[in-house]
Write a protein that holds these residues in place. Structure first.
Motif, PDB file in Angstrom:
ATOM      1  N   PRO A 255       0.811  -1.231   0.000  1.00 25.54           N
ATOM      2  CA  PRO A 255       0.000   0.000   0.000  1.00 25.54           C
ATOM      3  C   PRO A 255       0.839   1.274   0.000  1.00 25.54           C
ATOM      4  O   PRO A 255       0.520   2.239  -0.713  1.00 25.54           O
ATOM      5  CB  PRO A 255      -0.830  -0.133   1.280  1.00 25.54           C
ATOM      6  CG  PRO A 255      -0.934  -1.612   1.499  1.00 25.54           C
ATOM      7  CD  PRO A 255       0.382  -2.154   1.067  1.00 25.54           C
ATOM      8  N   ALA A 256       1.912   1.294   0.799  1.00 30.85           N
ATOM      9  CA  ALA A 256       2.765   2.481   0.822  1.00 30.85           C
ATOM     10  C   ALA A 256       3.440   2.690  -0.521  1.00 30.85           C
ATOM     11  O   ALA A 256       3.606   3.832  -0.982  1.00 30.85           O
ATOM     12  CB  ALA A 256       3.819   2.338   1.922  1.00 30.85           C
ATOM     13  N   LEU A 257       3.834   1.599  -1.161  1.00 36.09           N
ATOM     14  CA  LEU A 257       4.441   1.702  -2.486  1.00 36.09           C
ATOM     15  C   LEU A 257       3.452   2.292  -3.486  1.00 36.09           C
ATOM     16  O   LEU A 257       3.806   3.185  -4.275  1.00 36.09           O
ATOM     17  CB  LEU A 257       4.902   0.314  -2.942  1.00 36.09           C
ATOM     18  CG  LEU A 257       5.374   0.180  -4.401  1.00 36.09           C
ATOM     19  CD1 LEU A 257       6.612   1.020  -4.638  1.00 36.09           C
ATOM     20  CD2 LEU A 257       5.636  -1.282  -4.739  1.00 36.09           C
ATOM     21  N   VAL A 258       2.214   1.829  -3.440  1.00 40.01           N
ATOM     22  CA  VAL A 258       1.189   2.340  -4.362  1.00 40.01           C
ATOM     23  C   VAL A 258       0.962   3.828  -4.141  1.00 40.01           C
ATOM     24  O   VAL A 258       0.895   4.619  -5.102  1.00 40.01           O
ATOM     25  CB  VAL A 258      -0.118   1.538  -4.191  1.00 40.01           C
ATOM     26  CG1 VAL A 258      -1.268   2.214  -4.953  1.00 40.01           C
ATOM     27  CG2 VAL A 258       0.067   0.103  -4.666  1.00 40.01           C
ATOM     28  N   GLU A 259       0.836   4.242  -2.880  1.00 40.96           N
ATOM     29  CA  GLU A 259       0.603   5.658  -2.595  1.00 40.96           C
ATOM     30  C   GLU A 259       1.790   6.516  -3.020  1.00 40.96           C
ATOM     31  O   GLU A 259       1.627   7.643  -3.494  1.00 40.96           O
ATOM     32  CB  GLU A 259       0.321   5.844  -1.098  1.00 40.96           C
ATOM     33  CG  GLU A 259      -1.022   5.282  -0.658  1.00 40.96           C
ATOM     34  CD  GLU A 259      -2.171   5.848  -1.480  1.00 40.96           C
ATOM     35  OE1 GLU A 259      -2.184   7.077  -1.721  1.00 40.96           O
ATOM     36  OE2 GLU A 259      -3.046   5.071  -1.893  1.00 40.96           O
ATOM     37  N   LEU A 268      -2.842   5.380 -10.936  1.00 40.40           N
ATOM     38  CA  LEU A 268      -2.583   3.959 -10.701  1.00 40.40           C
ATOM     39  C   LEU A 268      -3.847   3.300 -10.166  1.00 40.40           C
ATOM     40  O   LEU A 268      -4.374   3.691  -9.123  1.00 40.40           O
ATOM     41  CB  LEU A 268      -1.427   3.788  -9.708  1.00 40.40           C
ATOM     42  CG  LEU A 268      -1.021   2.349  -9.374  1.00 40.40           C
ATOM     43  CD1 LEU A 268      -0.590   1.609 -10.622  1.00 40.40           C
ATOM     44  CD2 LEU A 268       0.095   2.340  -8.342  1.00 40.40           C
ATOM     45  N   GLU A 269      -4.316   2.305 -10.889  1.00 39.32           N
ATOM     46  CA  GLU A 269      -5.500   1.551 -10.476  1.00 39.32           C
ATOM     47  C   GLU A 269      -5.060   0.166 -10.012  1.00 39.32           C
ATOM     48  O   GLU A 269      -4.272  -0.501 -10.680  1.00 39.32           O
ATOM     49  CB  GLU A 269      -6.485   1.408 -11.644  1.00 39.32           C
ATOM     50  CG  GLU A 269      -7.763   0.657 -11.270  1.00 39.32           C
ATOM     51  CD  GLU A 269      -8.700   0.491 -12.447  1.00 39.32           C
ATOM     52  OE1 GLU A 269      -9.820  -0.028 -12.245  1.00 39.32           O
ATOM     53  OE2 GLU A 269      -8.312   0.867 -13.577  1.00 39.32           O
ATOM     54  N   VAL A 270      -5.574  -0.238  -8.845  1.00 41.10           N
ATOM     55  CA  VAL A 270      -5.236  -1.543  -8.282  1.00 41.10           C
ATOM     56  C   VAL A 270      -6.509  -2.382  -8.220  1.00 41.10           C
ATOM     57  O   VAL A 270      -7.512  -1.965  -7.633  1.00 41.10           O
ATOM     58  CB  VAL A 270      -4.618  -1.407  -6.873  1.00 41.10           C
ATOM     59  CG1 VAL A 270      -4.310  -2.789  -6.306  1.00 41.10           C
ATOM     60  CG2 VAL A 270      -3.355  -0.558  -6.932  1.00 41.10           C
TER      61      VAL A 270
END
Length: 368
Positions: A255-259, A268-270
């Motif tokens: 999650p931190a990487l995505v943010e 960025l869509e997960v």
């Protein structure tokens, strides 16, 4: 080979040489013996035994001294020397050379040395009984020399195999550290560059939006600290210094990487979640996702990226795609090859390349 190295590796040759010389003195000068060699012959036998023993100490420097060992041992018997420790000279010499050099480089010398000893044994006595005994002794020495050479060769090959395994393990560890360094610092610097671009763009367009600028600059500061910490740890490890190993980053850090990537300006869509994974699989999944998103930021010129997680009965699949300028992979480089090696090391499958609808996609299937 310097004297200290020789002493560390071949110290046992000194007592062997002493035993050969001392034993030869005892059997030739200590009693009359059964071979009528005379005083001169007995003294000469001791001298030749000393020459054979001394040649053992220099074989590492000059393998051709094996001929001296054979000639001195054969001469010992030819002048009437008694049976004794001199038999060990050629046996020890063949073992020493077998542990240091390839078989074919010294085998011809060994054959010549063995012939010299056999000749000495056969001419030591002219009586039929002495000839028979000499023939059997020749056969016995040949068998012992062959055994010593075989044992020495196996030890040398075993040592060479161990050195090869050690070197390969060291090379693999260096490659792993380089990949970790590439993954961690490369990703961090890519995000830093994007964040700096966002901050400069906002300053140019709207000086009043200081809040967005502050947010971008704070992200730059946090990411640069993480990247530099990773750099220090890996460089200290490569340099051989004592450095704390960072725990492998797993799914909990995704999650931190995505943010962090979103804050760099990429949409960025997960879709889906990786779920619970074992530490090795989680670390590999994180590394693949991090490197894939880093490549999107650095190379793809994309505005949108999609991350898809799919859980199977015993697998987890990860796909990272973008709408950038995808193209055929000409050189995988350290990034893609590092992802591939991580996935395949766990028994998974990996693919990276352009997709028909445009853009680029990285796909990895890992055991769950």
């Amino acid at each position: 080979m310097d004297s200290n190295m020789w002493l560390a590796k071949r110290w046992w040759l000194i007592p062997v040489a002493i035993i050969i010389v001392g034993g030869s003195v005892a059997v030739n000068l200590g009693h009359d013996g059964h071979v009528d060699a005379g005083v001169v012959g007995r003294v000469l036998s001791v001298v030749l035994a000393a020459v054979a023993a001394g040649s053992l100490l220099l074989l590492d420097r000059c393998p051709a001294l094996l001929l001296v060992t054979g000639a001195a041992s054969g001469g010992y018997f030819a002048v009437g020397g008694e049976n004794g420790p001199i038999f060990f000279a050629l046996i020890v010499a063949s073992f020493v050379l077998a542990t240091r050099r390839p078989f074919r480089s010294w085998f011809p010398l060994l054959v010549v040395a063995a012939v010299l000893i056999w000749a000495g044994l056969l001419v030591r006595g002219l009586r039929w009984d002495d000839l028979v005994v000499g023939a059997w002794q020749s056969i016995g020495i040949g068998a012992l020399v062959s055994s010593a050479a075989a044992i020495g060769t196996m030890l040398r090959q075993g040592r060479a195999a161990w050195v090869d395994r050690t070197s390969r393990a060291a090379a693999e560890e260096r490659l792993r550290m380089a990949q970790d360094l590439h993954d961690g610092v490369g990703h961090g610097l890519a995000v830093i560059a994007m964040q700096a671009g966002v901050a400069l763009h906002v300053l140019d367009k709207d000086a009043d939006r200081s809040g967005k600028v502050r947010e971008s600059l704070e992200a730059i500061r946090a990411t640069s600290r993480e990247a530099l910490d990773a750099l220090r740890v890996e460089l200290a490890t490569i340099a051989g210094e004592a450095a704390p190993r960072r725990p492998a980053t797993g799914v909990e850090a995704i999650p931190a990487l995505v943010e962090r990537v979103r804050s760099a300006g990429l949409r960025l869509e997960v879709i889906g979640e990786p779920g619970e994974l074992t530490p090795p699989v989680g670390a590999a999944a994180y590394a693949v996702l991090q490197e894939s998103l880093t490549n999107v930021l650095r190379h793809a010129a994309a505005s949108t990226a999609t991350v898809v997680w799919e859980r199977g009965a015993d697998t987890v699949a990860l796909r990272v795609s973008d709408d950038g300028q995808g193209g055929a992979v000409q050189d995988e480089g350290m990034g893609i090859s590092g992802m591939r090696s991580r996935v395949e090391a766990l028994g998974g499958t990996f693919r990276a390349g352009p997709v028909p609808q445009g853009g680029f996609e990285v796909s990895a299937v890992l055991p769950a």
